[in-house]
Design a protein around this motif. Structure first.
Motif, PDB file in Angstrom:
ATOM      1  N   TYR A   5       0.805  -1.217   0.000  1.00 33.00           N
ATOM      2  CA  TYR A   5       0.000   0.000   0.000  1.00 33.00           C
ATOM      3  C   TYR A   5       0.839   1.268   0.000  1.00 33.00           C
ATOM      4  O   TYR A   5       2.006   1.260   0.371  1.00 33.00           O
ATOM      5  CB  TYR A   5      -0.917   0.029   1.224  1.00 33.00           C
ATOM      6  N   ILE A   6       0.192   2.351  -0.361  1.00 26.86           N
ATOM      7  CA  ILE A   6       0.745   3.693  -0.244  1.00 26.86           C
ATOM      8  C   ILE A   6      -0.191   4.454   0.683  1.00 26.86           C
ATOM      9  O   ILE A   6      -1.403   4.460   0.479  1.00 26.86           O
ATOM     10  CB  ILE A   6       0.821   4.393  -1.619  1.00 26.86           C
ATOM     11  N   ALA A   7       0.385   5.091   1.689  1.00 26.82           N
ATOM     12  CA  ALA A   7      -0.430   5.848   2.644  1.00 26.82           C
ATOM     13  C   ALA A   7      -0.574   7.283   2.169  1.00 26.82           C
ATOM     14  O   ALA A   7       0.289   7.810   1.468  1.00 26.82           O
ATOM     15  CB  ALA A   7       0.216   5.811   4.021  1.00 26.82           C
ATOM     16  N   ASP A   8      -1.658   7.922   2.585  1.00 29.90           N
ATOM     17  CA  ASP A   8      -1.857   9.339   2.262  1.00 29.90           C
ATOM     18  C   ASP A   8      -0.853  10.207   3.011  1.00 29.90           C
ATOM     19  O   ASP A   8      -0.232  11.096   2.434  1.00 29.90           O
ATOM     20  CB  ASP A   8      -3.283   9.771   2.592  1.00 29.90           C
ATOM     21  N   VAL A   9      -0.689   9.948   4.317  1.00 21.48           N
ATOM     22  CA  VAL A   9       0.247  10.721   5.143  1.00 21.48           C
ATOM     23  C   VAL A   9       0.981   9.748   6.064  1.00 21.48           C
ATOM     24  O   VAL A   9       0.352   8.959   6.768  1.00 21.48           O
ATOM     25  CB  VAL A   9      -0.487  11.772   6.007  1.00 21.48           C
ATOM     26  N   ARG A  10       2.304   9.853   6.064  1.00 21.69           N
ATOM     27  CA  ARG A  10       3.126   9.067   6.988  1.00 21.69           C
ATOM     28  C   ARG A  10       3.837  10.044   7.911  1.00 21.69           C
ATOM     29  O   ARG A  10       4.493  10.972   7.452  1.00 21.69           O
ATOM     30  CB  ARG A  10       4.151   8.244   6.229  1.00 21.69           C
ATOM     31  N   LEU A  11       3.688   9.839   9.211  1.00 24.36           N
ATOM     32  CA  LEU A  11       4.291  10.734  10.192  1.00 24.36           C
ATOM     33  C   LEU A  11       5.688  10.251  10.545  1.00 24.36           C
ATOM     34  O   LEU A  11       5.911   9.056  10.739  1.00 24.36           O
ATOM     35  CB  LEU A  11       3.420  10.797  11.442  1.00 24.36           C
ATOM     36  N   LYS A  12       6.604  11.184  10.646  1.00 19.75           N
ATOM     37  CA  LYS A  12       7.979  10.843  11.008  1.00 19.75           C
ATOM     38  C   LYS A  12       8.073  10.534  12.495  1.00 19.75           C
ATOM     39  O   LYS A  12       7.348  11.104  13.304  1.00 19.75           O
ATOM     40  CB  LYS A  12       8.918  12.007  10.687  1.00 19.75           C
ATOM     41  N   GLY A  13       8.987   9.645  12.841  1.00 16.96           N
ATOM     42  CA  GLY A  13       9.285   9.387  14.242  1.00 16.96           C
ATOM     43  C   GLY A  13       8.424   8.343  14.923  1.00 16.96           C
ATOM     44  O   GLY A  13       8.714   7.962  16.043  1.00 16.96           O
ATOM     45  N   ALA A  14       7.368   7.908  14.303  1.00 15.96           N
ATOM     46  CA  ALA A  14       6.485   6.907  14.905  1.00 15.96           C
ATOM     47  C   ALA A  14       5.778   6.156  13.786  1.00 15.96           C
ATOM     48  O   ALA A  14       5.580   6.696  12.703  1.00 15.96           O
ATOM     49  CB  ALA A  14       5.466   7.572  15.817  1.00 15.96           C
ATOM     50  N   PRO A  15       5.405   4.930  14.038  1.00 14.16           N
ATOM     51  CA  PRO A  15       4.695   4.167  13.000  1.00 14.16           C
ATOM     52  C   PRO A  15       3.225   4.565  12.917  1.00 14.16           C
ATOM     53  O   PRO A  15       2.333   3.811  13.291  1.00 14.16           O
ATOM     54  CB  PRO A  15       4.874   2.711  13.438  1.00 14.16           C
ATOM     55  N   ARG A  16       2.966   5.805  12.480  1.00 16.08           N
ATOM     56  CA  ARG A  16       1.602   6.323  12.401  1.00 16.08           C
ATOM     57  C   ARG A  16       1.322   6.820  10.989  1.00 16.08           C
ATOM     58  O   ARG A  16       2.159   7.461  10.365  1.00 16.08           O
ATOM     59  CB  ARG A  16       1.375   7.447  13.401  1.00 16.08           C
ATOM     60  N   LEU A  17       0.111   6.531  10.539  1.00 19.78           N
ATOM     61  CA  LEU A  17      -0.355   6.939   9.218  1.00 19.78           C
ATOM     62  C   LEU A  17      -1.692   7.639   9.347  1.00 19.78           C
ATOM     63  O   LEU A  17      -2.466   7.344  10.255  1.00 19.78           O
ATOM     64  CB  LEU A  17      -0.550   5.715   8.310  1.00 19.78           C
ATOM     65  N   ILE A  18      -1.955   8.547   8.398  1.00 17.01           N
ATOM     66  CA  ILE A  18      -3.275   9.165   8.306  1.00 17.01           C
ATOM     67  C   ILE A  18      -3.825   8.858   6.924  1.00 17.01           C
ATOM     68  O   ILE A  18      -3.158   9.110   5.910  1.00 17.01           O
ATOM     69  CB  ILE A  18      -3.215  10.687   8.515  1.00 17.01           C
ATOM     70  N   GLU A  19      -4.999   8.308   6.891  1.00 18.56           N
ATOM     71  CA  GLU A  19      -5.683   8.013   5.632  1.00 18.56           C
ATOM     72  C   GLU A  19      -6.829   8.996   5.460  1.00 18.56           C
ATOM     73  O   GLU A  19      -7.625   9.195   6.376  1.00 18.56           O
ATOM     74  CB  GLU A  19      -6.230   6.585   5.631  1.00 18.56           C
ATOM     75  N   ILE A  20      -6.890   9.624   4.304  1.00 21.57           N
ATOM     76  CA  ILE A  20      -7.992  10.512   3.961  1.00 21.57           C
ATOM     77  C   ILE A  20      -8.976   9.681   3.144  1.00 21.57           C
ATOM     78  O   ILE A  20      -8.644   9.215   2.062  1.00 21.57           O
ATOM     79  CB  ILE A  20      -7.519  11.728   3.133  1.00 21.57           C
ATOM     80  N   ASP A  21     -10.151   9.465   3.687  1.00 22.62           N
ATOM     81  CA  ASP A  21     -11.120   8.566   3.079  1.00 22.62           C
ATOM     82  C   ASP A  21     -12.173   9.341   2.299  1.00 22.62           C
ATOM     83  O   ASP A  21     -13.010  10.017   2.882  1.00 22.62           O
ATOM     84  CB  ASP A  21     -11.787   7.708   4.154  1.00 22.62           C
ATOM     85  N   GLY A  22     -12.097   9.229   0.995  1.00 25.53           N
ATOM     86  CA  GLY A  22     -13.087   9.848   0.125  1.00 25.53           C
ATOM     87  C   GLY A  22     -14.343   9.009   0.039  1.00 25.53           C
ATOM     88  O   GLY A  22     -14.442   7.933   0.647  1.00 25.53           O
ATOM     89  N   PRO A  23     -15.324   9.455  -0.734  1.00 26.34           N
ATOM     90  CA  PRO A  23     -16.614   8.753  -0.788  1.00 26.34           C
ATOM     91  C   PRO A  23     -16.523   7.326  -1.315  1.00 26.34           C
ATOM     92  O   PRO A  23     -17.357   6.494  -0.976  1.00 26.34           O
ATOM     93  CB  PRO A  23     -17.474   9.626  -1.701  1.00 26.34           C
ATOM     94  N   LEU A  24     -15.505   7.008  -2.090  1.00 28.36           N
ATOM     95  CA  LEU A  24     -15.397   5.651  -2.629  1.00 28.36           C
ATOM     96  C   LEU A  24     -14.885   4.643  -1.608  1.00 28.36           C
ATOM     97  O   LEU A  24     -14.852   3.443  -1.887  1.00 28.36           O
ATOM     98  CB  LEU A  24     -14.498   5.644  -3.870  1.00 28.36           C
ATOM     99  N   HIS A  25     -14.508   5.084  -0.410  1.00 24.85           N
ATOM    100  CA  HIS A  25     -14.084   4.170   0.651  1.00 24.85           C
ATOM    101  C   HIS A  25     -15.270   3.590   1.405  1.00 24.85           C
ATOM    102  O   HIS A  25     -15.089   2.714   2.246  1.00 24.85           O
ATOM    103  CB  HIS A  25     -13.173   4.903   1.650  1.00 24.85           C
ATOM    104  N   PHE A  26     -16.456   4.088   1.141  1.00 24.73           N
ATOM    105  CA  PHE A  26     -17.633   3.701   1.909  1.00 24.73           C
ATOM    106  C   PHE A  26     -18.653   2.966   1.040  1.00 24.73           C
ATOM    107  O   PHE A  26     -18.673   3.119  -0.181  1.00 24.73           O
ATOM    108  CB  PHE A  26     -18.281   4.953   2.520  1.00 24.73           C
ATOM    109  N   VAL A  27     -19.506   2.199   1.702  1.00 28.90           N
ATOM    110  CA  VAL A  27     -20.575   1.475   1.018  1.00 28.90           C
ATOM    111  C   VAL A  27     -21.746   2.435   0.844  1.00 28.90           C
ATOM    112  O   VAL A  27     -22.337   2.892   1.831  1.00 28.90           O
ATOM    113  CB  VAL A  27     -21.011   0.235   1.820  1.00 28.90           C
ATOM    114  N   GLY A  28     -22.044   2.760  -0.409  1.00 31.85           N
ATOM    115  CA  GLY A  28     -23.143   3.683  -0.696  1.00 31.85           C
ATOM    116  C   GLY A  28     -22.931   5.018  -0.009  1.00 31.85           C
ATOM    117  O   GLY A  28     -21.849   5.573  -0.018  1.00 31.85           O
ATOM    118  N   ARG A  29     -23.996   5.520   0.619  1.00 33.37           N
ATOM    119  CA  ARG A  29     -23.914   6.787   1.352  1.00 33.37           C
ATOM    120  C   ARG A  29     -23.828   6.547   2.859  1.00 33.37           C
ATOM    121  O   ARG A  29     -24.119   7.436   3.648  1.00 33.37           O
ATOM    122  CB  ARG A  29     -25.130   7.654   1.032  1.00 33.37           C
ATOM    123  N   SER A  30     -23.400   5.364   3.240  1.00 37.41           N
ATOM    124  CA  SER A  30     -23.316   5.021   4.660  1.00 37.41           C
ATOM    125  C   SER A  30     -21.943   5.397   5.209  1.00 37.41           C
ATOM    126  O   SER A  30     -21.079   5.890   4.495  1.00 37.41           O
ATOM    127  CB  SER A  30     -23.553   3.521   4.849  1.00 37.41           C
TER     128      SER A  30
END
Length: 119
Positions: A5-30
């Motif tokens: 995978y490729i992460a949206d944001v990788r933070l330096k100094g710790a194993p932490r990632l931030i994923e920005i979830d657009g509408p296609l990450h969800f089932v329908g409008r839920s």
């Protein structure tokens, strides 16, 4: 490593990632994640990453609010290995939080040598 995978944001100094979830990450409008997003989250957490999520509709509209939002997000606990449904950071909208912070700022008074001063 985050393969495959490729992460949206990788933070330096710790194993932490931030994923920005657009509408296609969800089932329908839920707020339920689709299988692909849930699998990605699960595999990344199994590799030792703490994965934080921001849904596109929760991203603050005011530019100066974004840094505070990310700071609050990273102070919160990252979702565990199973990611089924999006959980917003808090129940108040960002516009309401901004208005609230402005109100608190306007109500502050500081005592000085010449008397109280409204900030």
């Amino acid at each position: 490593r985050m393969l495959p995978y490729i992460a949206d944001v990788r933070l330096k100094g710790a194993p932490r990632l931030i994923e920005i979830d657009g509408p296609l990450h969800f089932v329908g409008r839920s707020s339920r994640y689709d299988m692909k997003s849930s699998l990605k989250h699960r595999l990344l957490t199994k590799q030792g990453w703490q994965v934080y999520h921001i849904a596109w509709h929760d991203w603050p509209t005011h530019r100066h609010s974004r840094q505070g939002y990310i700071a609050r997000l990273l102070r919160a606990r990252a979702p565990g290995g199973r990611l089924l449904e999006y959980q917003p950071l808090d129940s108040t909208s960002h516009d309401e939080a901004l208005a609230d912070s402005r109100n608190r700022f306007e109500e502050r008074k500081v005592e000085t040598d010449t008397g109280p001063v409204n900030l």
